[in-house]
Scaffold this active site. Structure first.
Site, mmCIF file in Angstrom:
data_model
loop_
_atom_site.group_PDB
_atom_site.id
_atom_site.type_symbol
_atom_site.label_atom_id
_atom_site.label_comp_id
_atom_site.label_asym_id
_atom_site.label_seq_id
_atom_site.Cartn_x
_atom_site.Cartn_y
_atom_site.Cartn_z
ATOM 1 N N GLU A 53 -3.868 -10.243 -13.422
ATOM 2 C CA GLU A 53 -2.769 -9.733 -14.237
ATOM 3 C C GLU A 53 -2.249 -10.836 -15.143
ATOM 4 O OE1 GLU A 53 1.377 -7.240 -13.602
ATOM 5 O OE2 GLU A 53 0.808 -8.727 -12.092
ATOM 6 N N GLU B 179 1.655 -3.396 -2.757
ATOM 7 C CA GLU B 179 0.878 -3.595 -3.974
ATOM 8 C C GLU B 179 0.284 -5.005 -3.953
ATOM 9 O OE1 GLU B 179 2.838 -2.521 -7.652
ATOM 10 O OE2 GLU B 179 1.860 -4.161 -8.743
#
Length: 327
Positions: free
Chosen positions: A163, A158
């Site tokens: 974010e 990932e």
């Protein structure tokens, strides 16, 4: 907060020939350090069904959210696309209390999570945003991950590009992997301009989701510059991110330019040359010694907006102390 929306300006996603698709552009390698634009994905057909899957199941990160399919999201005004702008958002009108979720048959606030149908094995991904969600409990992200029934997450890795949660003013850029991916030799200032996130005074430089001495699923995580996330990002009119995943050159590199600064001219001409952009704010090394390239394969692009969940809930009191006192 009523700022539970995300407005996406024209998107530029430039990918090497080893990949097959892009959100706003597919690029092949024209020279050793030069990409060549070959296909654009922006406009009224952005949400076309052969490009994106809308996740409608429960949130894998346990957020208080109800992910909608395309038809429901479009009719509710949570997504729309014009020739020049893509918009994704969450319901910011409905008041939802705990009783509606706990035993009330509601999963949470209506929102969206979309995933590219195409998987990638490298590329240059360039995204321009006008606005991003912010507020207590709000957790938006633009990221990539690989998974299939035979390879459960995080077998194929990932890569979180953008974010953050609550009122954060700096984006987090992070890798999550199986054991055997360390970034302990990557130094602030030498390899990247950002900073390592800390855990008990130690750099979070082990990408293994179960790394000893780090929070569960913390991964190896670096912070971007001030104004790369949250209210400051929105007040400054947004900005542009460029994330390069080049397994052959042996790195992940990410840059950010605020809207007031503009982007390098080679991006505007769709012939980007990352080696001329200066030091990135985030850098992770891919090498046989530290983190082999087989940790990352067939990763799909994801946009999502969730609420609280595995990241927002444990950080809620620290991130929103005044609101936490009322709960």
């Amino acid at each position: 907060s009523k700022e539970k929306l995300i407005a996406l300006a024209p998107l530029f996603l430039l990918v090497t020939m080893r990949s097959l698709l892009a959100v706003a552009g597919l690029c092949g390698v024209a020279a050793a350090a030069e990409y060549e634009h070959s296909k654009a994905f922006v406009g009224r057909d952005f949400f076309e069904t052969l490009q994106w899957d809308f996740h409608t199941g429960d949130d894998p990160t346990h957020g208080t959210v109800d992910y909608m399919g395309y038809s429901a999201a479009a009719s509710s005004g949570l997504v729309n696309a014009s020739s020049h702008r893509i918009y994704m958002g969450a319901d910011h009108r409905t008041t939802i209390d705990r009783t509606m979720v706990q035993g009330g048959g509601l999963r949470g606030r209506p929102s969206v999570r979309i995933m590219s149908q195409q998987g990638y094995n490298g590329g240059l991904f360039i995204l321009t945003l006008d606005h991003m969600p912010t507020g207590c409990g709000v957790w938006p992200a633009f990221w990539m991950y690989g998974q299939d029934p035979q390879h459960p997450w995080p077998t194929w890795g990932e890569f979180d590009i953008i974010e953050g949660v609550h009122h954060a003013s700096r984006t987090m850029t992070t890798l999550h992997t199986t054991p055997g991916c360390s970034q302990r030799n990557i130094k602030e200032g030498e390899h990247f301009t950002g900073e390592w996130l800390q855990n008990k005074g130690k750099d979070a430089d082990n990408c293994d989701i179960h790394a000893e001495g780090q929070w569960e699923n913390q991964g190896c995580s670096q912070q971007g510059p001030e104004g790369s996330f949250g209210p400051a990002f929105n007040e400054n009119g947004g900005g542009t991110f460029a994330a390069e995943w080049d397994p052959e050159a042996g790195h992940f590199r990410t840059w950010f330019w605020p809207a007031s600064q503009g982007v390098p001219a080679d991006i505007s001409t769709q012939r980007p040359k990352p080696d001329t952009w200066g030091k990135p704010y985030s850098y992770f090394r891919i090498s046989d010694e530290d983190c082999s390239k087989d940790h990352f394969r067939n990763m799909r692009l994801v946009f999502d907006i969730t609420f609280c969940g595995d990241f927002g809930s444990p950080t809620f009191q620290a991130g929103c102390p005044a609101v936490a006192k009322t709960m």
